[in-house]
Design an enzyme around this catalytic site. Structure first.
Site, mmCIF file in Angstrom:
data_model
loop_
_atom_site.group_PDB
_atom_site.id
_atom_site.type_symbol
_atom_site.label_atom_id
_atom_site.label_comp_id
_atom_site.label_asym_id
_atom_site.label_seq_id
_atom_site.Cartn_x
_atom_site.Cartn_y
_atom_site.Cartn_z
ATOM 1 N N GLY A 171 44.284 36.290 43.153
ATOM 2 C CA GLY A 171 45.029 36.854 43.772
ATOM 3 C C GLY A 171 44.419 35.950 44.976
ATOM 4 O O GLY A 171 43.757 35.546 45.969
ATOM 5 N N GLY A 172 43.776 37.594 45.636
ATOM 6 C CA GLY A 172 43.202 37.013 47.763
ATOM 7 C C GLY A 172 41.699 36.744 47.095
ATOM 8 O O GLY A 172 41.407 35.424 47.997
ATOM 9 N N GLY A 406 55.261 3.942 65.092
ATOM 10 C CA GLY A 406 54.220 5.956 65.595
ATOM 11 C C GLY A 406 53.146 5.618 64.577
ATOM 12 O O GLY A 406 52.188 5.783 64.605
ATOM 13 N N ALA A 407 52.980 4.885 63.344
ATOM 14 C CA ALA A 407 52.399 5.307 61.881
ATOM 15 C C ALA A 407 50.777 4.140 62.660
ATOM 16 O O ALA A 407 49.789 4.069 61.988
ATOM 17 C CB ALA A 407 52.591 4.260 60.116
HETATM 18 C C1 HXC Z 1 37.069 44.818 36.676
HETATM 19 C C2 HXC Z 1 37.655 42.719 34.940
HETATM 20 C C3 HXC Z 1 38.676 42.567 34.991
HETATM 21 C C4 HXC Z 1 38.732 43.131 36.792
HETATM 22 C C5 HXC Z 1 38.704 41.194 33.611
HETATM 23 N N1 HXC Z 1 37.665 42.424 33.677
HETATM 24 N N2 HXC Z 1 39.640 41.543 35.132
HETATM 25 N N3 HXC Z 1 37.210 44.552 34.702
HETATM 26 N N4 HXC Z 1 37.520 44.500 36.995
HETATM 27 N N5 HXC Z 1 39.304 42.071 38.084
HETATM 28 C C6 HXC Z 1 36.909 42.934 31.416
HETATM 29 C C7 HXC Z 1 38.011 42.788 30.892
HETATM 30 O O1 HXC Z 1 38.493 44.722 31.242
HETATM 31 C C8 HXC Z 1 37.278 42.865 29.487
HETATM 32 O O2 HXC Z 1 36.660 43.482 29.731
HETATM 33 C C9 HXC Z 1 36.479 41.590 30.470
HETATM 34 O O3 HXC Z 1 36.728 41.939 31.934
HETATM 35 C C10 HXC Z 1 37.653 40.312 30.333
HETATM 36 O O4 HXC Z 1 38.243 39.863 30.306
HETATM 37 P P1 HXC Z 1 39.648 39.955 28.944
HETATM 38 O O5 HXC Z 1 40.664 40.878 29.872
HETATM 39 O O6 HXC Z 1 39.170 40.869 27.552
HETATM 40 O O7 HXC Z 1 39.748 38.487 29.820
HETATM 41 P P2 HXC Z 1 40.787 37.385 28.761
HETATM 42 O O8 HXC Z 1 41.791 37.727 28.354
HETATM 43 O O9 HXC Z 1 40.292 36.225 29.027
HETATM 44 O O10 HXC Z 1 41.759 37.333 30.454
HETATM 45 C C11 HXC Z 1 41.066 37.477 31.768
HETATM 46 C C12 HXC Z 1 41.780 37.822 32.875
HETATM 47 C C13 HXC Z 1 42.567 39.143 32.701
HETATM 48 C C14 HXC Z 1 43.366 37.125 32.979
HETATM 49 C C15 HXC Z 1 41.223 37.666 34.440
HETATM 50 O O11 HXC Z 1 41.243 40.254 32.431
HETATM 51 C C16 HXC Z 1 43.153 39.910 34.104
HETATM 52 O O12 HXC Z 1 43.964 39.901 34.473
HETATM 53 N N6 HXC Z 1 42.564 40.442 34.507
HETATM 54 C C17 HXC Z 1 42.924 41.626 35.703
HETATM 55 C C18 HXC Z 1 42.806 40.324 36.849
HETATM 56 C C19 HXC Z 1 43.467 40.934 37.819
HETATM 57 O O13 HXC Z 1 44.259 41.257 37.918
HETATM 58 N N7 HXC Z 1 42.299 41.582 38.886
HETATM 59 C C20 HXC Z 1 42.343 41.339 40.321
HETATM 60 C C21 HXC Z 1 43.604 40.247 41.405
HETATM 61 S S1 HXC Z 1 43.780 40.962 42.599
HETATM 62 P P3 HXC Z 1 35.357 43.951 28.253
HETATM 63 O O14 HXC Z 1 34.780 45.012 28.803
HETATM 64 O O15 HXC Z 1 36.729 44.077 27.876
HETATM 65 O O16 HXC Z 1 34.801 42.845 28.116
HETATM 66 C C22 HXC Z 1 41.951 40.969 43.420
HETATM 67 C C23 HXC Z 1 42.342 41.205 44.967
HETATM 68 C C24 HXC Z 1 41.136 39.897 45.900
HETATM 69 O O17 HXC Z 1 41.373 40.023 43.072
HETATM 70 C C25 HXC Z 1 41.378 40.352 47.293
HETATM 71 C C26 HXC Z 1 40.401 39.586 48.230
HETATM 72 C C27 HXC Z 1 41.261 40.007 49.291
#
Ligand code: HXC
Length: 519
Positions: A171-172, A406-407
């Site tokens: 993401g961001g 040019g290079a």
């Molecule tokens: C809160 C989160 C989280 C998140 C993971 N966790 N991502 N909690 N917010 N964004 C938590 C899970 O619930 C889990 O908690 C623990 O972290 C580990 O995650 P798992 O899924 O069990 O791990 P894994 O299988 O290794 O997968 C990792 C992952 C997946 C690929 C990162 O967790 C995932 O897809 N997370 C969401 C990613 C996402 O969409 N983020 C937002 C992106 S947009 P428990 O308690 O079960 O251990 C963004 C915008 C930024 O970031 C903008 C900036 C401008």
């Protein structure tokens, strides 16, 4: 006694904080072949030099039951320490706490050390391993990212900023590393993308794996997002330490000079024989580089991306330099879109941080064709031209063989304020190669000849004439565009002497808000 009870309470809190999300999650982190956030810091910094900030910070969110789920440090370890005795600030994202996701307080912790680093002029190192915005915190998390981005932008060109990617970065969240100077990714365990495979499939129908979309290999070869590819966390962090050894702590310092034990005047006879007889035969420019630098060391940046140009750090008589060199081994060292962008960014980094530039030239020109023109080679080539022309650091250029069209101008020529420009006797500095020149100049005469044999002879004769007249360094030297024609075996010494001479060079650009480099 009361005191001891309180001290014990502090010790307990510290122990708890150091466990992050708990032993089970630490085990799971290790099972993935990854180090924990704290282990990474330990590996990065000099022994016992880490001083942690904000260990007792927790998040402030009550929704989604989060008020019952709090971890000391809140998923990011921050503080300062030293690398080879020099201060650096560091944040290390802890995947064991909410997947390393970023909350408002987490962002504030990072911002605090960035602000401190700017105040004292020390680099910031980010060790990234995070699920992105903490979903439960909503827009406060997005605001936290933007606070970090703004600081990345203000710090750009003031203090070095380095990002290691050691897990997810999506993401961001990818934009903070993208705003920093160098990104180091670990193979198989790290990935970066703006939208993940599921969203890609929904929006475009394209099926792609995480690794193929944004794995370390892809970003080190195809996109150029990653500057270095490491096999594992340990290698990633060792690369980071090594990289830091070439860099000053801030833009007001010179890069650190180390004692050099390699003779400065060693003659390398092998270089006198290095350039092949046949002008179209390739050779490996990296061999030339490692023959002339201190102890043959060269830290190549973007090794697997745009391989027709080579960039990286080395030392001459202990003095760090940035090397930019055409690579005849890949596509004859031609300049194309990717090579131009790669080199331009590197030149600008070196210029921002007072690192002299040594340019080794063997370039047949710009890559022709619709692919390049439609992709905007005009603008991308201009970036490199702009970067060299704007740079005020010492610039030493050696032309080994071809330097055409040019290079020639782009590759740090005299008129782009090249300070010292040398050429080997094998240099060919001209508007274009003999074949192209004869086609243009003699086309009409050639067409008049019917007999094929006679035609070939005529072309060869004209090409020889052109080569004799233009494919040498003396035509350029005659006008002072080349300061001297040097013996290849003496290149190391001539570069060292040039750099010593230029050590106190002062050149300033006219005052302006900022330049308008063709983006
Ligand atoms: C809160 C989160 C989280 C998140 C993971 N966790 N991502 N909690 N917010 N964004 C938590 C899970 O619930 C889990 O908690 C623990 O972290 C580990 O995650 P798992 O899924 O069990 O791990 P894994 O299988 O290794 O997968 C990792 C992952 C997946 C690929 C990162 O967790 C995932 O897809 N997370 C969401 C990613 C996402 O969409 N983020 C937002 C992106 S947009 P428990 O308690 O079960 O251990 C963004 C915008 C930024 O970031 C903008 C900036 C401008």
């Amino acid at each position: 006694m009361v005191n001891q009870t309180k001290i014990n309470e502090l010790i307990e809190k510290r122990v708890k904080a150091k466990l992050g999300g708990g032993e089970k999650r630490i085990e799971s982190q290790h099972a993935k072949g990854k180090l924990t956030a704290r282990e990474r810091i330990e590996l990065l910094l000099d022994d016992d030099s880490f001083e942690e900030f904000d260990m007792f910070v927790t998040h402030r969110t009550k929704s989604f039951g989060l008020d019952k789920q709090k971890y000391l440090s809140d998923g990011v370890i921050t503080g300062h320490g030293t690398i080879d005795g020099r201060i650096v600030y560091v944040f290390s994202q802890d995947f064991t706490v909410f997947g390393g996701s970023l909350s408002e307080t987490y962002a504030l912790k990072i911002c605090k050390i960035m602000d401190m680093a700017m105040k004292i002029g020390a680099p910031v190192i980010g060790l990234n391993d995070s699920g992105g915005a903490r979903i439960q915190e909503g827009v406060r998390s997005l605001a936290g990212y933007a606070e970090i981005f703004q600081r990345n932008i203000m710090a750009s060109g003031v203090i070095p900023q380095i990002s290691s990617i050691l897990g997810p970065c999506a993401g961001g969240a990818v934009y903070s590393p993208a705003l920093t100077d160098f990104t180091i990714m670990t193979d198989q365990t790290s990935y970066m993308f703006v939208t993940g495979p599921k969203v890609v499939e929904t929006v475009t129908g394209e099926m792609v794996s995480t690794e193929e979309l944004g794995g370390a290999h892809i970003h080190s070869t195809k996109s150029g997002v990653s500057h270095f590819l490491a096999e594992n966390d340990e290698e990633n962090i060792l690369l980071l330490r090594k990289l830091m050894s070439y860099l000053p702590s801030n833009n007001l310092e010179d890069p650190p000079i180390i004692r050099c034990t390699d003779p400065i005047d060693r003659l390398e006879d092998v270089l006198n024989e290095f350039i092949p007889e046949n002008p179209n035969q390739p050779y490996d420019m990296v061999n030339v580089i490692s023959t002339i630098t201190d102890r043959g060391e060269f830290m190549e940046v973007h090794r697997n991306y745009a391989r027709n140009i080579v960039v990286g750090f080395a030392r001459f008589n202990g003095r760090p330099v940035g090397i930019v060199a055409n690579q005849p081994k890949y596509y004859a060292g031609v300049l194309d879109i990717e090579a131009s962008r790669k080199a331009a960014r590197f030149v600008r980094f070196c210029d921002a941080f007072n690192i002299p530039l040594v340019t080794l030239v063997d370039v047949p020109g710009f890559l022709p064709g619709t692919g390049q023109e439609y992709g905007g080679i005009i603008l991308h080539g201009a970036k490199l031209l702009f970067a060299y022309g704007e740079a005020t650091v010492p610039k030493v250029t050696i032309t080994l063989r071809k330097s055409y069209g040019g290079a020639h101008d782009v590759m740090s020529c005299k008129q782009l304020r090249g300070d010292i420009n040398y050429a080997w006797p094998t240099a060919e500095i001209a508007v274009m190669g003999a074949k192209g020149a004869v086609e243009v100049l003699e086309g009409r005469n050639i067409n008049k000849i019917d007999d094929a044999e006679e035609k070939r002879e005529y072309i060869t004769q004209k090409e020889d004439e052109y080569t004799k007249k233009f494919a040498n360094p003396y035509e350029a030297a005659k006008y002072g565009f080349i300061d001297d024609v040097i013996e290849p075996r003496n290149t190391r010494f001539r570069i060292i002497r040039a750099l010593e001479l230029l050590a106190n060079k002062k050149e300033v650009n006219p005052p302006k808000k900022h330049s308008n480099i063709p983006l």
